[in-house]
Every structure is written in C-alpha cells, then in structure tokens.
Design an enzyme around this catalytic site. Structure first.
Site, mmCIF file in Angstrom:
data_model
loop_
_atom_site.group_PDB
_atom_site.id
_atom_site.type_symbol
_atom_site.label_atom_id
_atom_site.label_comp_id
_atom_site.label_asym_id
_atom_site.label_seq_id
_atom_site.Cartn_x
_atom_site.Cartn_y
_atom_site.Cartn_z
ATOM 1 N N HIS A 1 0.851 -1.190 0.000
ATOM 2 C CA HIS A 1 0.000 0.000 0.000
ATOM 3 C C HIS A 1 0.889 1.243 0.000
ATOM 4 O O HIS A 1 1.461 1.601 1.035
ATOM 5 C CB HIS A 1 -0.908 0.024 1.231
ATOM 6 C CG HIS A 1 -1.917 -1.066 1.273
ATOM 7 N ND1 HIS A 1 -3.014 -1.101 0.444
ATOM 8 C CD2 HIS A 1 -2.010 -2.174 2.073
ATOM 9 C CE1 HIS A 1 -3.744 -2.171 0.708
ATOM 10 N NE2 HIS A 1 -3.157 -2.844 1.691
ATOM 11 N N HIS B 1 -0.791 -6.761 -5.087
ATOM 12 C CA HIS B 1 -0.841 -7.993 -4.306
ATOM 13 C C HIS B 1 -0.219 -9.110 -5.128
ATOM 14 O O HIS B 1 -0.368 -9.145 -6.357
ATOM 15 C CB HIS B 1 -2.298 -8.353 -3.980
ATOM 16 C CG HIS B 1 -2.503 -9.809 -3.660
ATOM 17 N ND1 HIS B 1 -2.993 -10.708 -4.592
ATOM 18 C CD2 HIS B 1 -2.282 -10.518 -2.532
ATOM 19 C CE1 HIS B 1 -3.071 -11.909 -4.043
ATOM 20 N NE2 HIS B 1 -2.642 -11.820 -2.799
ATOM 21 N N GLY C 1 -5.732 -21.534 12.226
ATOM 22 C CA GLY C 1 -5.077 -21.049 13.431
ATOM 23 C C GLY C 1 -3.756 -20.366 13.170
ATOM 24 O O GLY C 1 -2.862 -20.366 14.019
#
Length: 299
Positions: free
Chosen positions: A95, A105, A257
């Site tokens: 950014h 990206h 996770g």
C-alpha cells in the site's frame, strides 16, 4: 516431487522481493518477525511501515501443516476432507502513500494433502493483481504484458485462462465491480507435472517485481493533494471488503489457526467509507469506474 526445493525457492523469493521493494522505496527497511503456529509450522513475516514510498507493505512466508484440512480448503475439493495437509507460500500486499501509485498484491503457494494408503494430492497456486486509484493505460498494459510473458513459455492458453480467472476471482459481487485491473490468478494447478508446474509458479513469482517496480518508479514523485488522498482511502475500503469477505487465503489462514497479525497484514493502515458516495461526472475519479473496474483486454 521435492517439496524442500519449493520451500527453498519461496524463502529466496521473499528475500528478493523485499530487497527490490526496499531499493525502490529508498528509505525504510522491512522489519522481520518470526512466528510459530500451535498446530504445526510457522512463518517469517516482513513488514514495512511509513517508508518514503510504501505506507504499509507486508511480505509473508508461511509453512503450516496439520492433521485435517479446514473447510475453506475442502469447499471446492470435498473428496479431500479428512486428509492431513501441508501448505507453504509467499504472500504480499503493498500500500503506497502516493495515490498515483497502485496497490499491488502477489501470492505463490504449494499445497499437498495426504492420507494413508492414498496417493498424495498436490497443487500450486498464486498470481498477482493491481489495484490503481488513478490509473494509467501504460501501467496497466505493462503489468499485463509482463504477466503474459511469464505465462507464454507454458502454452498460449495459459495467460488468457489465468487472466480471466483473476478477473472473476477479484470481483466484489456486492459492488458489481472488479477490485482493480486484474493480472493472474491460478489454483489447484498440477497440469504440467511437478517439475514444469513448479517452474511455472517460479516464473510468476519472479516476474512480480518486473511488473510492479517500473510502475512505482514512474508514479512515486507525482504531486498529490487532499482530494487524491481522500479518494485513495475510500477505494482502500474496497480492498478491506474483499479480503474479509471473499479472499480464500485469509479464510484459510484464520481457519487453520495461523498468526492473525500476519494474516491481516494485507489490510491498509488507513481506509474510509462514505455513505452513498458517487464520483463527479467527468472527473478522474469517475474514469476509474467507467474504464477500469470491469474486465478488459490489456494486451
């Protein structure tokens, strides 16, 4: 099949991208943060904040494994439910400060799912896409020409196929617009056998800074003001919406996770949402909507 070679390449790619982007920024360096995942594996996150050019950028390497695939990985491949998995990749989002420099990206990854008594199922994925705020035709064409050049050695249908997949994937259905001007997106890719599929992934990964650095160099010194900054922050809101609602990588990371800070490093440091805002007819902001936020042939 040698997954150790894949990991070695990905670590080297992270190093090279960070070196290239830090050189283009000319100011700040990437801060490194190593982390472990409770369920198995970990990663190496590198983040730049408040550089001369890059307001916030993250270049992540992760290598995680577990005994059972999460729902985000089996939604499109239900036959893999219950298998153990191993996933590794490099993912990055940049950014910039200057609204004339697009956000970009990129991601390349390798995935393998295994079950005792069964052949391993493996694939590569990745790509890159460009999200301009004040776009320039020559930048968009350069971006796509570089992507096409990376694909061409692997067949004349590869670029059109993965260009369309990118247009379809980075699409905000609730806004009826693309996230930007696209690029490449591929997943579940094993079409060429391991060696050539791996070579294709490397071609995509290696071409990312070739596509992006010249655009940064052309635009980073352009003068901008409050109007351009406000529009940049408004359009960054679309980036947040896509990553939190649709992005498969974000969902996979959260469901397995992974480290939340590293997963969400793709989000911009600042964004804004204005109620029922529309660009002024004939303005540079309107041009983005009218000419760039639907799929186009750039080459």
């Amino acid at each position: 099949m040698n997954k150790h070679d894949v990991k070695a390449y990905l670590l080297k790619l992270q190093d090279q991208i960070c070196t290239d982007l830090a050189a283009e920024d000319g100011g700040a360096e990437f801060r490194e943060d190593n982390w472990d995942r409770a369920g198995g594996g970990g990663g190496r996150t590198r983040v730049m904040a408040n550089g001369a050019v890059i307001e916030k950028g993250g270049v992540n390497f992760s290598h995680v494994y577990g005994t059972r695939l999460p729902p985000s990985a089996t939604a499109a491949r239900p036959e893999l439910a219950g298998r153990s998995f191993e996933a590794m990749g490099v993912s990055l989002v940049i950014h910039p400060h200057n609204p004339y420099v697009p956000t970009s990206h990129a991601n390349v990854r390798f995935f393998i799912a295994e079950q005792e008594g069964q052949e391993p199922v493996w694939w590569f994925g990745g790509g890159y896409d460009l999200t301009p705020y004040y776009p320039f035709e020559e930048d968009c064409r350069h971006w796509h020409q570089t992507a096409k050049a990376a694909c061409d050695p692997y067949g004349e249908t590869v670029y059109p196929r993965f260009k369309k997949w990118c247009d379809d994937y980075f699409y905000l259905k609730h806004r009826n617009e693309t996230r930007g001007v696209g690029g490449l997106f591929f997943d579940d890719f094993s079409d060429l056998g391991f060696d050539d599929s791996f070579a294709f992934m490397r071609a995509v990964g290696d071409s990312y800074t070739q596509a992006y650095r010249p655009i940064i160099a052309r635009r980073k010194t352009m003068v901008w003001g409050e109007r351009e900054r406000d529009f940049q922050l408004y359009r960054r809101g679309r980036y947040v919406e896509f990553n939190l609602v649709y992005d498969r990588g974000t969902l996979f990371g959260l469901q397995t996770g992974g480290r939340t800070e590293s997963i969400l490093m793709s989000l911009p440091p600042l964004a804004r949402w204005d109620y029922d805002w529309n660009p002024e007819p004939g303005s540079a902001e309107a041009e983005l909507y009218e000419r760039y936020l639907s799929p186009r042939d750039w080459v």
